[in-house]
Design a protein around this motif. Sequence first.
Motif, mmCIF file in Angstrom:
data_model
loop_
_atom_site.group_PDB
_atom_site.id
_atom_site.type_symbol
_atom_site.label_atom_id
_atom_site.label_comp_id
_atom_site.label_asym_id
_atom_site.label_seq_id
_atom_site.Cartn_x
_atom_site.Cartn_y
_atom_site.Cartn_z
ATOM 1 N N TRP A 130 7.070 1.489 5.875
ATOM 2 C CA TRP A 130 5.645 1.464 6.227
ATOM 3 C C TRP A 130 4.857 0.687 5.174
ATOM 4 O O TRP A 130 4.008 -0.146 5.496
ATOM 5 C CB TRP A 130 5.119 2.895 6.346
ATOM 6 C CG TRP A 130 3.638 2.971 6.487
ATOM 7 C CD1 TRP A 130 2.897 2.804 7.627
ATOM 8 C CD2 TRP A 130 2.695 3.202 5.436
ATOM 9 N NE1 TRP A 130 1.556 2.933 7.355
ATOM 10 C CE2 TRP A 130 1.404 3.174 6.016
ATOM 11 C CE3 TRP A 130 2.808 3.445 4.069
ATOM 12 C CZ2 TRP A 130 0.242 3.377 5.277
ATOM 13 C CZ3 TRP A 130 1.656 3.641 3.321
ATOM 14 C CH2 TRP A 130 0.397 3.610 3.930
ATOM 15 N N ALA A 131 5.154 0.935 3.904
ATOM 16 C CA ALA A 131 4.441 0.244 2.826
ATOM 17 C C ALA A 131 4.751 -1.251 2.830
ATOM 18 O O ALA A 131 3.869 -2.082 2.586
ATOM 19 C CB ALA A 131 4.809 0.863 1.475
ATOM 20 N N ILE A 132 6.004 -1.601 3.118
ATOM 21 C CA ILE A 132 6.389 -3.025 3.188
ATOM 22 C C ILE A 132 5.589 -3.731 4.279
ATOM 23 O O ILE A 132 5.151 -4.873 4.102
ATOM 24 C CB ILE A 132 7.903 -3.167 3.428
ATOM 25 C CG1 ILE A 132 8.670 -2.776 2.151
ATOM 26 C CG2 ILE A 132 8.263 -4.598 3.835
ATOM 27 C CD1 ILE A 132 10.167 -2.635 2.352
ATOM 28 N N ASN A 133 5.371 -3.048 5.397
ATOM 29 C CA ASN A 133 4.555 -3.647 6.464
ATOM 30 C C ASN A 133 3.159 -3.991 5.949
ATOM 31 O O ASN A 133 2.579 -5.024 6.316
ATOM 32 C CB ASN A 133 4.439 -2.684 7.649
ATOM 33 C CG ASN A 133 5.753 -2.481 8.381
ATOM 34 O OD1 ASN A 133 6.700 -3.260 8.216
ATOM 35 N ND2 ASN A 133 5.839 -1.430 9.169
ATOM 36 N N GLN A 134 2.611 -3.138 5.091
ATOM 37 C CA GLN A 134 1.285 -3.400 4.528
ATOM 38 C C GLN A 134 1.330 -4.588 3.566
ATOM 39 O O GLN A 134 0.366 -5.351 3.452
ATOM 40 C CB GLN A 134 0.744 -2.160 3.803
ATOM 41 C CG GLN A 134 0.890 -0.847 4.562
ATOM 42 C CD GLN A 134 0.502 -0.924 6.019
ATOM 43 O OE1 GLN A 134 -0.593 -1.353 6.359
ATOM 44 N NE2 GLN A 134 1.410 -0.500 6.895
ATOM 45 N N ALA A 135 2.460 -4.748 2.871
ATOM 46 C CA ALA A 135 2.606 -5.879 1.948
ATOM 47 C C ALA A 135 2.530 -7.208 2.693
ATOM 48 O O ALA A 135 1.961 -8.182 2.191
ATOM 49 C CB ALA A 135 3.934 -5.776 1.188
ATOM 50 N N TYR A 136 3.090 -7.245 3.903
ATOM 51 C CA TYR A 136 3.020 -8.481 4.687
ATOM 52 C C TYR A 136 1.594 -8.766 5.143
ATOM 53 O O TYR A 136 1.195 -9.937 5.256
ATOM 54 C CB TYR A 136 3.982 -8.419 5.880
ATOM 55 C CG TYR A 136 5.393 -8.761 5.489
ATOM 56 C CD1 TYR A 136 5.822 -10.087 5.465
ATOM 57 C CD2 TYR A 136 6.288 -7.778 5.114
ATOM 58 C CE1 TYR A 136 7.117 -10.416 5.092
ATOM 59 C CE2 TYR A 136 7.584 -8.088 4.728
ATOM 60 C CZ TYR A 136 7.986 -9.411 4.718
ATOM 61 O OH TYR A 136 9.274 -9.738 4.336
ATOM 62 N N LEU A 137 0.815 -7.705 5.412
ATOM 63 C CA LEU A 137 -0.598 -7.922 5.721
ATOM 64 C C LEU A 137 -1.291 -8.577 4.534
ATOM 65 O O LEU A 137 -2.089 -9.511 4.692
ATOM 66 C CB LEU A 137 -1.278 -6.587 6.043
ATOM 67 C CG LEU A 137 -0.919 -5.906 7.358
ATOM 68 C CD1 LEU A 137 -1.614 -4.553 7.448
ATOM 69 C CD2 LEU A 137 -1.306 -6.761 8.549
ATOM 70 N N ALA A 138 -0.998 -8.084 3.330
ATOM 71 C CA ALA A 138 -1.617 -8.640 2.127
ATOM 72 C C ALA A 138 -1.199 -10.084 1.912
ATOM 73 O O ALA A 138 -2.008 -10.935 1.530
ATOM 74 C CB ALA A 138 -1.246 -7.788 0.909
ATOM 75 N N LEU A 139 0.079 -10.373 2.159
ATOM 76 C CA LEU A 139 0.555 -11.753 2.004
ATOM 77 C C LEU A 139 -0.170 -12.687 2.964
ATOM 78 O O LEU A 139 -0.632 -13.765 2.573
ATOM 79 C CB LEU A 139 2.063 -11.821 2.250
ATOM 80 C CG LEU A 139 2.677 -13.221 2.204
ATOM 81 C CD1 LEU A 139 2.582 -13.824 0.802
ATOM 82 C CD2 LEU A 139 4.132 -13.185 2.663
ATOM 83 N N GLY A 140 -0.293 -12.275 4.228
ATOM 84 C CA GLY A 140 -0.988 -13.112 5.199
ATOM 85 C C GLY A 140 -2.437 -13.349 4.808
ATOM 86 O O GLY A 140 -2.957 -14.463 4.941
ATOM 87 N N ASN A 141 -3.081 -12.302 4.309
ATOM 88 C CA ASN A 141 -4.465 -12.434 3.865
ATOM 89 C C ASN A 141 -4.571 -13.404 2.698
ATOM 90 O O ASN A 141 -5.453 -14.276 2.673
ATOM 91 C CB ASN A 141 -5.007 -11.061 3.476
ATOM 92 C CG ASN A 141 -6.512 -11.051 3.286
ATOM 93 O OD1 ASN A 141 -7.249 -11.693 4.030
ATOM 94 N ND2 ASN A 141 -6.973 -10.334 2.282
ATOM 95 N N LEU A 142 -3.678 -13.279 1.729
ATOM 96 C CA LEU A 142 -3.703 -14.169 0.570
ATOM 97 C C LEU A 142 -3.467 -15.620 0.981
ATOM 98 O O LEU A 142 -4.101 -16.539 0.453
ATOM 99 C CB LEU A 142 -2.643 -13.737 -0.443
ATOM 100 C CG LEU A 142 -2.990 -12.523 -1.300
ATOM 101 C CD1 LEU A 142 -1.773 -12.070 -2.104
ATOM 102 C CD2 LEU A 142 -4.158 -12.824 -2.236
ATOM 103 N N LEU A 143 -2.555 -15.851 1.927
ATOM 104 C CA LEU A 143 -2.286 -17.222 2.368
ATOM 105 C C LEU A 143 -3.522 -17.840 3.021
ATOM 106 O O LEU A 143 -3.818 -19.022 2.803
ATOM 107 C CB LEU A 143 -1.108 -17.240 3.346
ATOM 108 C CG LEU A 143 0.272 -16.998 2.736
ATOM 109 C CD1 LEU A 143 1.318 -16.872 3.838
ATOM 110 C CD2 LEU A 143 0.647 -18.127 1.786
ATOM 111 N N THR A 144 -4.234 -17.051 3.817
ATOM 112 C CA THR A 144 -5.444 -17.568 4.462
ATOM 113 C C THR A 144 -6.523 -17.868 3.429
ATOM 114 O O THR A 144 -7.182 -18.908 3.489
ATOM 115 C CB THR A 144 -5.958 -16.557 5.500
ATOM 116 O OG1 THR A 144 -4.935 -16.337 6.484
ATOM 117 C CG2 THR A 144 -7.198 -17.084 6.202
ATOM 118 N N VAL A 145 -6.691 -16.959 2.486
ATOM 119 C CA VAL A 145 -7.690 -17.178 1.428
ATOM 120 C C VAL A 145 -7.327 -18.401 0.597
ATOM 121 O O VAL A 145 -8.193 -19.219 0.259
ATOM 122 C CB VAL A 145 -7.821 -15.923 0.542
ATOM 123 C CG1 VAL A 145 -8.689 -16.207 -0.672
ATOM 124 C CG2 VAL A 145 -8.395 -14.765 1.352
ATOM 125 N N CYS A 146 -6.050 -18.546 0.260
ATOM 126 C CA CYS A 146 -5.611 -19.732 -0.487
ATOM 127 C C CYS A 146 -5.974 -21.007 0.273
ATOM 128 O O CYS A 146 -6.461 -21.980 -0.320
ATOM 129 C CB CYS A 146 -4.099 -19.682 -0.734
ATOM 130 S SG CYS A 146 -3.591 -18.589 -2.072
#
Length: 211
Positions: A130-146
Amino acid sequence: MSSLTSLQWRYATKKFDASKQLSPEQIDVLKQCFNLTATSYGLQPLQLVVIKHKELQEQLLPHSFQQQQIVTASHLLVICIEKNIDAEFINRYFELTKNIRNTPEEILKPFREFLLKDFGAKPQQEQEQWAINQAYLALGNLLTVCAEEKIDACPMEGFDAEKYDEILKLKEKNLKSVLILPVGYRAEDDIFADFEKVRRPLRETVIEIKE
């Protein structure tokens, strides 16, 4: 740039310009945006390790399949999960909610009790997934912000997480590394920067349901 233009501009950077560094202000934007990522239940079972330490990056290189972005990037971001989503962790979230929003306990109590019961019944492996799924949300957000900030990045799953955890002493913090993201500026001779994006046509990836 518009959002579409920004996403067209971004790519998984294969070669960074090691002579260029991101500013503290740029890194602060990434840290803030990581912290603002949406997560399930709002629990934020994540922490971000921000590395700007060439010697340490060199030490991590052999455990990253020798991917040179690890050492040539301005900074290396390591997205980690909390290993135990226990009652103490959940209760801290509700105490924070009360402090920030002044929400009465009687309103929070049913949700608190639900989460305590739900996570109390989850095996460790299920909690981590479950926590790993949240990590992918964070990665996607960071990529968009970048992309919006014109910061180059290369998302990576290819690394030895156990070695990272050992070198970064993450086990002592009850954390586990799951994703890494080198960030910086693309090298002028990175030929991949000019490649056309390969994407399936919208008719194959989007289903529209209309009246």
